[in-house]
Every structure is written in C-alpha cells, then in structure tokens.
Design a protein around this motif. Structure first.
Motif, PDB file in Angstrom:
ATOM      1  N   GLN A 383       0.735  -1.371   0.158  1.00  0.00           N
ATOM      2  CA  GLN A 383      -0.126  -0.028   0.091  1.00  0.00           C
ATOM      3  C   GLN A 383       0.913   1.003  -0.020  1.00  0.00           C
ATOM      4  O   GLN A 383       1.858   1.139   0.178  1.00  0.00           O
ATOM      5  N   VAL A 384       0.330   2.546  -0.350  1.00  0.00           N
ATOM      6  CA  VAL A 384       0.879   3.714  -0.001  1.00  0.00           C
ATOM      7  C   VAL A 384      -0.164   4.456   0.554  1.00  0.00           C
ATOM      8  O   VAL A 384      -1.287   4.472   0.343  1.00  0.00           O
ATOM      9  N   HIS A 385       0.238   5.197   1.400  1.00  0.00           N
ATOM     10  CA  HIS A 385      -0.225   6.343   2.294  1.00  0.00           C
ATOM     11  C   HIS A 385      -0.224   7.619   1.294  1.00  0.00           C
ATOM     12  O   HIS A 385       1.102   7.746   1.136  1.00  0.00           O
ATOM     13  N   ILE A 386      -1.065   8.403   1.221  1.00  0.00           N
ATOM     14  CA  ILE A 386      -1.062   9.474   0.371  1.00  0.00           C
ATOM     15  C   ILE A 386      -1.848  10.599   0.960  1.00  0.00           C
ATOM     16  O   ILE A 386      -3.004  10.294   1.337  1.00  0.00           O
ATOM     17  N   GLY A 387      -1.691  11.951   0.828  1.00  0.00           N
ATOM     18  CA  GLY A 387      -2.382  13.174   1.182  1.00  0.00           C
ATOM     19  C   GLY A 387      -1.713  14.060   1.142  1.00  0.00           C
ATOM     20  O   GLY A 387      -0.450  14.255   0.716  1.00  0.00           O
ATOM     21  N   PRO A 388      -2.429  15.347   0.914  1.00  0.00           N
ATOM     22  CA  PRO A 388      -2.038  16.625   0.588  1.00  0.00           C
ATOM     23  C   PRO A 388      -1.307  17.234   1.813  1.00  0.00           C
ATOM     24  O   PRO A 388      -1.698  16.922   3.131  1.00  0.00           O
ATOM     25  N   MET A 389      -0.176  18.075   1.455  1.00  0.00           N
ATOM     26  CA  MET A 389       0.598  18.432   2.573  1.00  0.00           C
ATOM     27  C   MET A 389       0.472  20.008   2.988  1.00  0.00           C
ATOM     28  O   MET A 389       0.446  20.100   4.557  1.00  0.00           O
ATOM     29  N   TYR A 390      -0.116  20.944   2.223  1.00  0.00           N
ATOM     30  CA  TYR A 390      -0.419  22.235   2.999  1.00  0.00           C
ATOM     31  C   TYR A 390      -1.570  22.693   2.456  1.00  0.00           C
ATOM     32  O   TYR A 390      -1.747  23.694   2.039  1.00  0.00           O
ATOM     33  N   SER A 391      -2.572  22.050   2.979  1.00  0.00           N
ATOM     34  CA  SER A 391      -4.111  22.319   2.762  1.00  0.00           C
ATOM     35  C   SER A 391      -4.432  23.889   3.116  1.00  0.00           C
ATOM     36  O   SER A 391      -3.719  24.056   4.386  1.00  0.00           O
ATOM     37  N   ASP A 392      -5.074  24.501   2.603  1.00  0.00           N
ATOM     38  CA  ASP A 392      -5.483  25.713   3.423  1.00  0.00           C
ATOM     39  C   ASP A 392      -6.991  25.693   4.089  1.00  0.00           C
ATOM     40  O   ASP A 392      -7.411  26.590   4.537  1.00  0.00           O
ATOM     41  N   ALA A 393      -7.233  24.573   4.344  1.00  0.00           N
ATOM     42  CA  ALA A 393      -8.428  24.521   5.503  1.00  0.00           C
ATOM     43  C   ALA A 393      -7.867  24.564   6.736  1.00  0.00           C
ATOM     44  O   ALA A 393      -6.818  24.310   7.235  1.00  0.00           O
TER      45      ALA A 393
END
Length: 572
Positions: A383-393
């Motif tokens: 598997q890979v873990h993936i996600g955006p790093m500097y969200s503006d939320a």
C-alpha cells in the motif's frame, strides 16, 4: 496540599518537553520540573519499544488520550479519531517513527511573515543539525547533523516491493533523491527513522531518560496539570492532580509543551483565550487572546492498497500465530519483522505546476494494513499512504467545560476548500499512476482499496470523505507571530505568550503553518531553538546553505554550487 518552587516547570513530557528538560537542566544551575499526565515509558513495555508494535498503542486508553474531532461537515458528519501519546515521550512513544524535516521552503514561508524573520530556514537549519545524528548521510553534508542525540537510521527498503515502487515512480516521471531531509526533498528515497538498533528511539529515550540522574531535574508522571496560576498577568506556577491529590507548584517560568490539543485547552482553562468564550463558561479572562485554539491544521491521508501476486510482502507477519516467534526474535536480538516500523521509504512530489515545492507525501509499505492493525483481505499485499501536505483548510479548538478531563471541541474542516478538494483528486490520480506502472506489474494483483468503483472526481472525494484518517499532525493552535497580529499567541523572539509574563509555549501549537511531512522533526527543532531563547543563550548563527528549488539553479540565485546540488545536476 504540597507546594514546591522550581526555576522551570514544563507541562508535558512529550517530544518538546523532553528536549526542553534536557537543555534547560544542563549545567545544573536551574531546577526543572516536568509534569507528564501520562504513564512512564517503561523499558520493558514491548508496545512502546518494539517498532512494529506501533499499531497496538493507538486507540488503547493506557497509551492514547483518544481524542476525536467534532462531526466533520465535509466528511459526512463523521468524527475523526486522533491518537495522542498518553505516556512519557508523548506521541513520539506511539507514532510511526518517521523523521522528516519538511521542505526548506516551509521555513522560508514561516520567515516571510512579519516578525518571523528569525524562523526562516537559515535560522532553523543549525538546530536541525544540532539534534541529529544522521547515520546514512554523507559526513561532509552541511545540511545534516552528525553528532546529536537523535540517532537516525535510514530504512533499508530492500524488499523487492520497495525497489519496484521506486522504479515505478521513475517510470511515471518522478525523480529519485539521495535524502528527503537533505539538499533535495522532492523525489523518492528510503526514509530516516527514529529506530536505532531495532528499537524505537523516542524523544524520551534520546533526551530525557539519559539525564534522569541530574539532581536538578525532577520528572513526575501521572501528574495532570489543571490550571496555570496567575497573579495579574504573571504566571506564578501550576496546579496539578496526582494520586488523587491536588498540588500546587510555583515557578520562575511555566512552559507549556503539551501539544497542539492540550496546550490551547490548558490556556483556555487558565483564562487565556477568547474572553467572550471563556466568560460564557464562567472562566475569568486573564488575557484576551482570540487566536488561542484557532488556525488548527493537520494532514489527512488515505491508504491505496493492492493485492500482491508474489509471496514477497510482509503480510504473513500479521498472522496472529506468528506473533510469539516474531516477538522472541526481537527480544533476543532486536531483529526480524518486529525490528522495523515498515515505513522504510516513500517520497514527495508536486501534483501540479502551481505549487513551488512538493504538496503530496507518499509512504510505501510492503504490507496492506491500516494504522489500527486492520489488515486487508489478501494473502500478500502492499500500500501507499497519500495525502496533501499544505491544505488551506483551517479549524478551531475550544474547551466545552471547565473540567480539564473533558476533551475539547475540535473541528478541522477537512475537505472544506477548493484547493483541498483539488489536491485530493490529484493525489489519488498520481498514486494510481505510479502504482499502475510496468515496474509494479510483476507484483500487481489489483487494487483492493478504494477499488474499481471509485473513478470519477466526485467518487474520489466521496471515498476520501468516508475513508480518510488523520496522519496525526495537529498543529498551529497557538501560532507564533508579533503582537501586531491579532491572531498570534506566541512571541517568536522568546516564546512568551502575548500579554503575559513567565508563561511560554513550546510545541506544535506554536507552528504558524504545518510543514509538508511528519511534524515530529520540526517540533524537536522548534524545542531546541526555544531552549536557547528561554535560557537567554545567544541563538546559533544562521546557516545559509543551498537547497533545491524547482526550476531554479543555485547559480541563477547568485550562490555557489554545493556538492549535493552538483550531484543532482549530474543525475539530471
């Protein structure tokens, strides 16, 4: 009721607290008391010390405070669990042991804000170097530390699945890099880890426990601080509960190091925060600081899981009947499947040309299992873990009771912005592109999660809303900034809380923006630098080293070409 006096009282014996306790008690001149609400990190506790046992403490009330968000409005109203370490060493005693500094441009972003000039990369780099002993780095690399207390071992990443993944990333058009914590973060590589000789190296083991013999250092566990005591706006000490009794301690300085959840909670309980909110709970306002608990940031992640057609994954090690032998192998020689965190490699990429530096982080594992230990239904998998790093939320944290044992209200607002949603769709497309390359072909047994039913952008966002978990990086709830910023809480020049005296904050809550990676390393750097500021020592001189910037060469900026840059150029 007992009362004692110390020069420094540190609230929290976690990552930042361990650094502060070590540095502020050095030399024996200042008395230091550490109050940790959790239990001790006993050397015989396998769930803490064994790297591969990291799934067991999460969600376990003996190790984890078990916070959770309010119902997230953009995630179907579900609550997102947030594990936080309830033990000496804090979350460094239960986390995934991944050491990532973030990108140098993260700190350039910090330093670009008004009043934050002393937190740019040149000013932070000497403190990264002071704390590190990066065993795999070139001894002549000026961007890495070589003699600090944090021994960093590079993941071997020798499993054929890692090699296939790195090859697939190159096929998809992404580079390899020698060191994601060095000259060039962008690309794929084996990761530095807080694992040393087959055992977890937490902040407590690296900084705190080696100094337990100091006469001027006292560490109390199971000591829950309930309030910072004030005389006017001057912090005079704290009140805490231990063994069913209430105690007070006076201090020359009170330093909050409880993390991005506990620190704003304790500030609010003590009368420091949004005055109207505190008054509504019957708390008298000491200082009206509306920024306390605001600016909440985090990383969200998903798992893209595949079945593996060849018997090379670590999936069989998840079989319960194998646990005794694996555990015995670790106890006798610190070897085998239990001696690694399995987060041995991954990378950072830009998902679009609008970003100046990587906005996506990948962790690759030669096993298909969730963080809580739930394994995929496959004989072999990866598997890979993936996600955006500097969200503006941006979210917020507010106490909802004067009882310090009641968890605060937390709303992260995941998936609430156009940028966040755009980058999530891009993230899944990038991950699938890499995993679908021919280099993975000999192992690719098909996508298990999210599966073929998730294809369109809308389906991707719906799946993320249903399935994503926190990457466990809450931060920025008492951000550094000048007092001219109405939402700033902490003075970046000395870590004092605006409007108070004798009260400082040193932990992830003081970060103005979350960095693009796991935040343990930035928190440790912040604590190293803060220790000098608090002790009145001259800060380490800024180190103006070159680092990689997409599309810009060192010569174009008028700088020299360091060896690391030349090596990158030679590789193309």
């Amino acid at each position: 009721m007992t009362q004692t006096t110390y020069d420094y009282v540190i609230v929290g014996g976690g990552s930042a607290g361990s650094v502060l306790a070590n540095r502020l008690s050095d030399g024996g001149q200042s008395s230091v008391l550490v109050l940790e609400a959790g239990r001790s990190d006993y050397p015989w506790d396998l769930f803490i010390q064994m790297p591969a046992a990291l799934t067991f403490p999460s969600g376990n009330p003996f190790y984890d405070w078990r916070y959770e968000s309010d119902p997230e409005p953009h995630m179907g109203g579900r609550r997102v669990a947030h594990a936080r370490g309830k033990v000496l060493g804090g979350s460094s005693s239960i986390n995934g042991m991944i050491f990532q500094r973030g990108n140098p441009l993260d700190y350039e972003r910090w330093g670009a804000d008004a009043g934050m000039e002393s937190w740019d990369f040149a000013h932070c780099l000497p403190y990264f170097n002071r704390m590190e002993n990066a065993l795999a780095a070139d001894p002549d690399d000026e961007l890495r530390g070589h003699s600090g207390p944090l021994v960093l071992e590079r993941g071997p990443a020798t499993n054929p699945l890692f090699q296939a993944f790195f090859a697939a990333a190159q096929e998809a058009g992404y580079p390899l890099t020698d060191d994601v914590n060095g000259y060039r973060q962008e690309g794929f590589a084996a990761f530095d880890r807080n694992v040393h000789k087959g055992q977890r190296l937490s902040a407590s083991r690296a900084y705190l426990r080696p100094e337990f013999g100091r006469k001027n250092l006292t560490v109390l566990t199971r000591a829950l601080v309930t309030k910072v005591n004030f005389k006017g706006n001057v912090a005079t000490g704290v009140t805490y509960r231990r063994n069913g009794k209430t105690h007070q301690v006076t201090a020359g300085e009170v330093i909050l190091a409880g993390g991005a959840i506990n620190t704003p909670q304790l500030l609010q309980l003590s009368g420091v925060g949004n005055a109207s909110h505190l008054n509504s709970l019957g708390i008298n306002s000491v200082v009206n600081l509306p920024g306390v608990g605001e600016n909440l940031q985090d990383h969200l992640e998903v798992y893209i899981q595949h079945a593996c057609t060849q018997p090379v994954s670590m999936q069989p090690a998840l079989d319960l009947w194998r646990y005794p032998l694996i555990g015995l192998q670790w106890m006798l020689g610190r070897k085998g499947p239990a001696a690694t965190n399995h987060f041995e490699g991954g990378g950072f990429v830009r998902s679009n040309e609008d970003v100046a530096y990587p906005n996506l982080m990948f962790h690759f594992l030669p096993v298909a299992v969730r963080y809580d230990g739930q394994k995929a239904d496959a004989k072999h998998g990866y598997q890979v873990h993936i996600g955006p790093m500097y969200s503006d939320a941006r979210g917020s944290l507010k106490i909802k009771s004067t009882d310090p044992t009641v968890h605060p209200s937390m709303l992260f607002n995941y998936l609430s912005t156009d940028q966040d949603r755009r980058e999530w769709v891009e993230a899944i497309h990038v991950a699938r592109d890499i995993l679908g390359q021919s280099a993975m072909g000999p192992f690719n047994g098909g996508e298990l999660s999210p599966g073929r039913s998730v294809q369109t952008d809308a389906e991707i966002l719906d799946w993320v809303a249903r399935d994503a978990e926190t990457a466990l990086h809450p931060s920025c709830t008492a951000k550094m900034g000048p007092d001219s910023d109405p939402m700033a809480v902490v003075n970046p020049l000395d870590m004092t809380v605006h409007g108070t005296r004798g009260l400082r904050v040193v932990d992830a809550s003081a970060m103005p923006y979350v960095t693009n990676g796991n935040i343990y390393a930035p928190v440790m750097m912040l604590a190293e630098k803060a220790a000098d500021l608090i002790a009145g020592k001259a800060p380490l001189a800024p180190q103006h080293a070159e680092f990689y910037r997409h599309g810009v060469s060192p010569l174009e900026r008028g700088g020299s070409v360091p060896a690391a840059a030349a090596a990158v150029a030679a590789k193309g």
